[in-house]
Design an enzyme around this catalytic site. Structure first.
Site, PDB file in Angstrom:
ATOM      1  CG  ASN A  35      -0.386  -0.122   2.521  1.00 34.63           C
ATOM      2  OD1 ASN A  35       0.647  -0.754   2.695  1.00 34.63           O
ATOM      3  ND2 ASN A  35      -1.003   0.482   3.523  1.00 34.63           N
ATOM      4  CB  ALA A  48      -0.189  14.425   2.568  1.00 38.35           C
ATOM      5  CB  CYS A  67      -5.323  -1.359  -1.545  1.00 43.05           C
ATOM      6  SG  CYS A  67      -6.666  -0.608  -0.637  1.00 43.05           S
ATOM      7  CD  GLU A  76      -5.265  -5.948  -1.163  1.00 40.97           C
ATOM      8  OE1 GLU A  76      -4.785  -4.794  -1.106  1.00 40.97           O
ATOM      9  OE2 GLU A  76      -5.926  -6.451  -0.244  1.00 40.97           O
ATOM     10  CB  CYS A  80     -10.868  -2.627   0.527  1.00 41.10           C
ATOM     11  SG  CYS A  80     -10.306  -1.946  -1.043  1.00 41.10           S
ATOM     12  CB  CYS A 126      -8.695  -4.616  -3.572  1.00 37.60           C
ATOM     13  SG  CYS A 126      -7.570  -3.241  -3.269  1.00 37.60           S
TER      14      CYS A 126
HETATM   15  N1  THU Z   1      -5.207  -1.504   2.623  1.00 34.15           N
HETATM   16  C1  THU Z   1      -4.654  -2.331   1.697  1.00 34.15           C
HETATM   17  O1  THU Z   1      -3.569  -2.066   1.165  1.00 34.15           O
HETATM   18  N2  THU Z   1      -5.315  -3.467   1.388  1.00 34.15           N
HETATM   19  C2  THU Z   1      -6.469  -3.876   1.961  1.00 34.15           C
HETATM   20  O2  THU Z   1      -6.995  -4.920   1.593  1.00 34.15           O
HETATM   21  C3  THU Z   1      -7.091  -3.062   3.009  1.00 34.15           C
HETATM   22  C4  THU Z   1      -6.469  -1.754   3.277  1.00 34.15           C
HETATM   23  C5  THU Z   1      -4.465  -0.287   2.994  1.00 34.15           C
HETATM   24  C6  THU Z   1      -5.095   1.009   2.585  1.00 34.15           C
HETATM   25  C7  THU Z   1      -4.483   1.965   3.586  1.00 34.15           C
HETATM   26  O3  THU Z   1      -3.209   2.348   3.104  1.00 34.15           O
HETATM   27  C8  THU Z   1      -4.281   1.114   4.825  1.00 34.15           C
HETATM   28  O4  THU Z   1      -4.326  -0.244   4.394  1.00 34.15           O
HETATM   29  C9  THU Z   1      -5.326   1.327   5.898  1.00 34.15           C
HETATM   30  O5  THU Z   1      -6.607   1.203   5.398  1.00 34.15           O
END
Ligand code: THU
Length: 157
Positions: A60, A64, A71, A73, A111, A114
């Protein structure tokens, strides 16, 4: 009429994972170290294997201006599509280090956005094995459609 959908997945401990799944799970864990997450302090790593055997990782990447981050994925599959256009994804593993600084107790689940992106890649090629890693427990889905029923696909357009 009441209808139900059942979903299928397998539960493993990290140590008992089949070899390929374990390889990707370990790579996803390593990839958490490349996360840029100064705002959430939640480090997510993903590792995928393409149909040609190439393994790619991502993490991820925050900003800012919060909503512009991405994310792990989507970072990983978009990189894969950009560098290996037209090649399907055999499997993807996801791991996270949570705000306590440890691998998340529960398997990390992608999420909704994704899931939608993963489902489109699956739709273009074939089912994508999806490996959700927790500290000890790992869930494996044979297909993204087991994680995202009632998919919106290009067939719906
Ligand atoms: N995030 C991911 O990279 N993948 C997921 O499946 C859930 C959330 C990241 C997004 C953000 O940078 C951090 O996790 C907190 O939500």
């Amino acid at each position: 009429m009441n209808r139900q959908i059942k979903t299928n997945f397998q539960e493993y401990t990290f140590d008992e994972l089949p070899a390929l799944d374990k390889q990707l799970a370990e790579k996803a864990r390593e990839a958490t170290q490349t996360s840029y997450s100064p705002f959430s302090h939640f480090k997510v790593g993903a590792a995928l294997m393409l149909d040609n055997g190439v393994v790619l990782t991502g993490s991820n990447q925050e900003n800012a201006s919060f909503t512009t981050g991405i994310c792990a994925e989507r970072c990983t599959v978009f990189y894969a599509n950009a560098n290996y256009p037209g090649v399907g994804v055999k499997a993807i593993a996801i791991a996270a280090i949570d705000t306590s600084g440890n691998f998340s107790d529960e398997p990390i689940s992608p999420c909704g956005a994704c899931r939608q992106v993963l489902s489109e890649i699956e739709h273009r090629h074939h089912p994508m094995r999806t490996i959700l890693c927790g500290r000890e427990k790992v869930y494996i889905f044979e297909s993204v459609s087991d994680l995202l029923p009632f998919q919106f696909t290009s067939d719906s357009l």
